[in-house]
Scaffold this active site. Structure first.
Site, PDB file in Angstrom:
ATOM      1  N   ARG A 201       0.801  -1.228   0.000  1.00  0.00           N
ATOM      2  CA  ARG A 201       0.000   0.000   0.000  1.00  0.00           C
ATOM      3  C   ARG A 201       0.830   1.273   0.000  1.00  0.00           C
ATOM      4  O   ARG A 201       0.288   2.366   0.092  1.00  0.00           O
ATOM      5  CB  ARG A 201      -0.962  -0.011   1.187  1.00  0.00           C
ATOM      6  CG  ARG A 201      -2.014  -1.100   1.078  1.00  0.00           C
ATOM      7  CD  ARG A 201      -3.157  -0.876   2.043  1.00  0.00           C
ATOM      8  NE  ARG A 201      -2.756  -1.051   3.435  1.00  0.00           N
ATOM      9  CZ  ARG A 201      -3.593  -0.956   4.460  1.00  0.00           C
ATOM     10  NH1 ARG A 201      -4.868  -0.663   4.241  1.00  0.00           N
ATOM     11  NH2 ARG A 201      -3.174  -1.144   5.691  1.00  0.00           N
TER      12      ARG A 201
ATOM     13  N   ASP B 104      -3.981  -2.908  -2.495  1.00  0.00           N
ATOM     14  CA  ASP B 104      -4.617  -3.166  -1.209  1.00  0.00           C
ATOM     15  C   ASP B 104      -5.158  -4.597  -1.249  1.00  0.00           C
ATOM     16  O   ASP B 104      -6.055  -4.900  -2.046  1.00  0.00           O
ATOM     17  CB  ASP B 104      -5.744  -2.168  -0.979  1.00  0.00           C
ATOM     18  CG  ASP B 104      -6.424  -2.337   0.371  1.00  0.00           C
ATOM     19  OD1 ASP B 104      -6.151  -3.355   1.055  1.00  0.00           O
ATOM     20  OD2 ASP B 104      -7.241  -1.479   0.738  1.00  0.00           O
TER      21      ASP B 104
ATOM     22  N   HIS C 284      11.172 -22.533   5.179  1.00  0.00           N
ATOM     23  CA  HIS C 284      12.502 -22.579   4.562  1.00  0.00           C
ATOM     24  C   HIS C 284      13.455 -23.533   5.280  1.00  0.00           C
ATOM     25  O   HIS C 284      14.481 -23.918   4.720  1.00  0.00           O
ATOM     26  CB  HIS C 284      13.107 -21.167   4.492  1.00  0.00           C
ATOM     27  CG  HIS C 284      13.578 -20.632   5.802  1.00  0.00           C
ATOM     28  ND1 HIS C 284      12.750 -20.006   6.709  1.00  0.00           N
ATOM     29  CD2 HIS C 284      14.805 -20.624   6.374  1.00  0.00           C
ATOM     30  CE1 HIS C 284      13.442 -19.624   7.757  1.00  0.00           C
ATOM     31  NE2 HIS C 284      14.684 -19.989   7.590  1.00  0.00           N
TER      32      HIS C 284
ATOM     33  N   HIS D  32       8.900 -24.618  12.319  1.00  0.00           N
ATOM     34  CA  HIS D  32      10.249 -25.073  11.995  1.00  0.00           C
ATOM     35  C   HIS D  32      10.662 -26.328  12.769  1.00  0.00           C
ATOM     36  O   HIS D  32      11.091 -27.328  12.182  1.00  0.00           O
ATOM     37  CB  HIS D  32      11.264 -23.973  12.311  1.00  0.00           C
ATOM     38  CG  HIS D  32      11.127 -22.749  11.474  1.00  0.00           C
ATOM     39  ND1 HIS D  32      10.748 -22.759  10.148  1.00  0.00           N
ATOM     40  CD2 HIS D  32      11.342 -21.440  11.776  1.00  0.00           C
ATOM     41  CE1 HIS D  32      10.739 -21.527   9.679  1.00  0.00           C
ATOM     42  NE2 HIS D  32      11.088 -20.708  10.639  1.00  0.00           N
TER      43      HIS D  32
ATOM     44  N   LYS E 252      15.992 -16.490  21.981  1.00  0.00           N
ATOM     45  CA  LYS E 252      16.688 -15.327  21.440  1.00  0.00           C
ATOM     46  C   LYS E 252      17.551 -14.689  22.526  1.00  0.00           C
ATOM     47  O   LYS E 252      17.322 -14.888  23.724  1.00  0.00           O
ATOM     48  CB  LYS E 252      15.682 -14.294  20.917  1.00  0.00           C
ATOM     49  CG  LYS E 252      15.055 -14.672  19.581  1.00  0.00           C
ATOM     50  CD  LYS E 252      14.265 -13.509  19.012  1.00  0.00           C
ATOM     51  CE  LYS E 252      13.757 -13.845  17.620  1.00  0.00           C
ATOM     52  NZ  LYS E 252      14.860 -14.048  16.649  1.00  0.00           N
TER      53      LYS E 252
END
Length: 452
Positions: free
Chosen positions: A43, A84, A164, A226, A326
């Site tokens: 957008r 949009d 992936h 994953h 993390k």
């Protein structure tokens, strides 16, 4: 091969970091010809010229190892359109004409249903494909509804729910080690394997992804997709072939054998945590709640660990531990298979023997096997490690993802029933964590994670 790719979310982080470099790698490998066209849309008020300048900068930053000619070819093949995804007419103008198109939804999962509905109303050219990023929906009911919407638009083999991780060459290393070596396959069961750890620990913090991550958390971001995918590859029965039906059938079988979590199981077999201020290497890291874009009231976890049990003949009695975090002190990305100790040592003393441990490194991609040998002194033991570094893959993971999408090979994409089964596994955990039935431990950035 489809030669037209439309990326919704065209100026987003996914396109910048992974899709554009993946396309450049495909071009460098000779898989993209001069007819290929890339249309990116969102957008924003961006012209094609501005987008090409932006794309070139992203390719320099994230795809610098790719030959400059390949990067320039991808930029030259790209244009930008304002669109949009809630407006079917806007979407129709983007995908109409010119033969089949691969529509890549590089969007937050909350927009998937809206985008698929718009694509359905717009009408895709014959033989087109839709690509969706993980997580597939935001909960089980969402995944079921999304599958229903997709089934109204395209056949299942034209829907690519990509992960992936499955495009990493280590995935094939796991299957190859298991299925092509007689030394491993006879031992690949609970009689010989005590535990399997599937780990994605990283020093990385939010890296500008607060808008997505703070609404997802570690469990949805990594475990639900994953790490469960890696579990499937480790635990599946040997497939008849590596064709899309045989492989994906066996993966779904694994998910269906995971013992459902009770409330007591969630309390006993799951952990969650959130990092506070600390130091990683030579840099100070603020607490997660002080990162830009984070809402502390969400109590989003940055560390998640779950222990699974599989109700099957092969795996009854083996613990599968899935862990991710993390802002930890060290990167550790691996699948570690821990074999049971030998029942008797005929050496006349209680010598310490380390476990036999087979590790598949995910980043970097390598494989090690820890054994026990004799030491320099009589009747002593010493560790022995056999190690191999895997050759670099021909394509990066997202290059392989895009190649499979454009050529129409769904073997490494997630089937609809598989996506639903993955949500079934984690839903009791999500419910218990949302109700604060499991403590949210804190751990300093740069540490090994929650101590409890």
């Amino acid at each position: 091969m489809i030669d037209r790719l439309v990326v919704f979310g065209g100026t987003g982080d996914l396109n910048a970091r992974y899709l554009l470099p993946g396309l450049a790698a495909l071009r460098a490998a000779g898989h993209l010809g001069d007819r290929f066209r890339l249309t990116c849309a969102d957008r924003s008020e961006t012209s094609t010229e501005q987008f090409r300048e932006w794309a070139a900068a992203q390719l320099d930053r994230y795809g610098g190892a790719t030959p400059v000619e390949a990067r320039q070819a991808v930029v030259a093949a790209a244009d930008f359109r304002r669109c949009d995804v809630t407006d079917a007419d806007s979407v129709a103008a983007l995908v109409a004409g010119g033969g089949p198109v691969a529509a890549y939804l590089a969007l937050p999962p909350g927009l998937f249903a809206t985008a698929v509905t718009a694509l359905s109303r717009a009408g895709l050219p014959p033989d087109s494909r839709i690509v969706l990023e993980k997580p597939f929906g935001e909960h089980l009911a969402d995944a079921v509804e999304l599958n229903r919407l997709l089934a109204d638009v395209l056949p299942e083999e034209a829907v690519f729910r990509v992960d992936h991780f499955l495009a990493m060459s280590t995935v094939e290393n796991i299957l190859g080690a298991r299925l092509a070596n007689r030394v491993f396959e006879p031992l690949w069961n609970s009689t010989h394997i005590a535990e399997v750890d599937i780990v994605w620990d990283e020093r990385l913090t939010l890296a500008g992804r607060a808008g997505y991550y703070d609404r997802a958390g570690a469990l949805k971001d990594m475990v639900q997709n994953h790490l469960l995918q890696l579990l499937c590859l480790v635990a599946m029965e040997p497939p008849i072939s590596l064709g899309e039906r045989d492989l994906r059938d066996r993966k779904v079988d694994v998910l269906r054998t995971i013992r459902p979590f009770t409330a007591a199981d969630v309390a006993r077999r799951t952990r969650r945590g959130r990092y506070v201020a600390g130091r990683i290497g030579d840099r100070d890291v603020p607490a997660y709640v002080d990162e830009d874009g984070v809402d502390p009231d969400r109590r989003t976890e940055t560390f998640a660990q779950i222990e699974l049990e599989l109700d099957s003949w092969r795996w009854s009695g083996t613990t599968f531990r899935l862990r991710t975090g993390k802002a930890l002190g060290a990167d550790r990305m691996e699948v570690a298979v821990r074999f049971r100790p030998v029942p008797h040592l005929p050496f006349g003393h209680d010598g310490r023997v380390g476990p036999n441990l087979l590790r598949f490194g995910l980043a970097p991609e390598d494989m090690t096997l820890d054994l026990t040998g004799t030491g320099s002194a009589a009747r002593t033991f010493a560790p022995v490690r056999l190690a191999a570094r895997m050759p670099p893959p021909d394509l990066p993971p997202y290059g392989r993802v895009l190649f499979d999408v454009l050529t129409g090979d769904p073997v490494l994409s997630i089937r609809g029933d598989e996506a639903e089964e993955s949500w079934r596994v984690v839903e009791p955990i999500l419910a218990a964590w949302s109700a604060d039935n499991v403590p949210l431990y804190e751990y300093p950035a740069g540490s090994d994670g929650p101590a409890s």
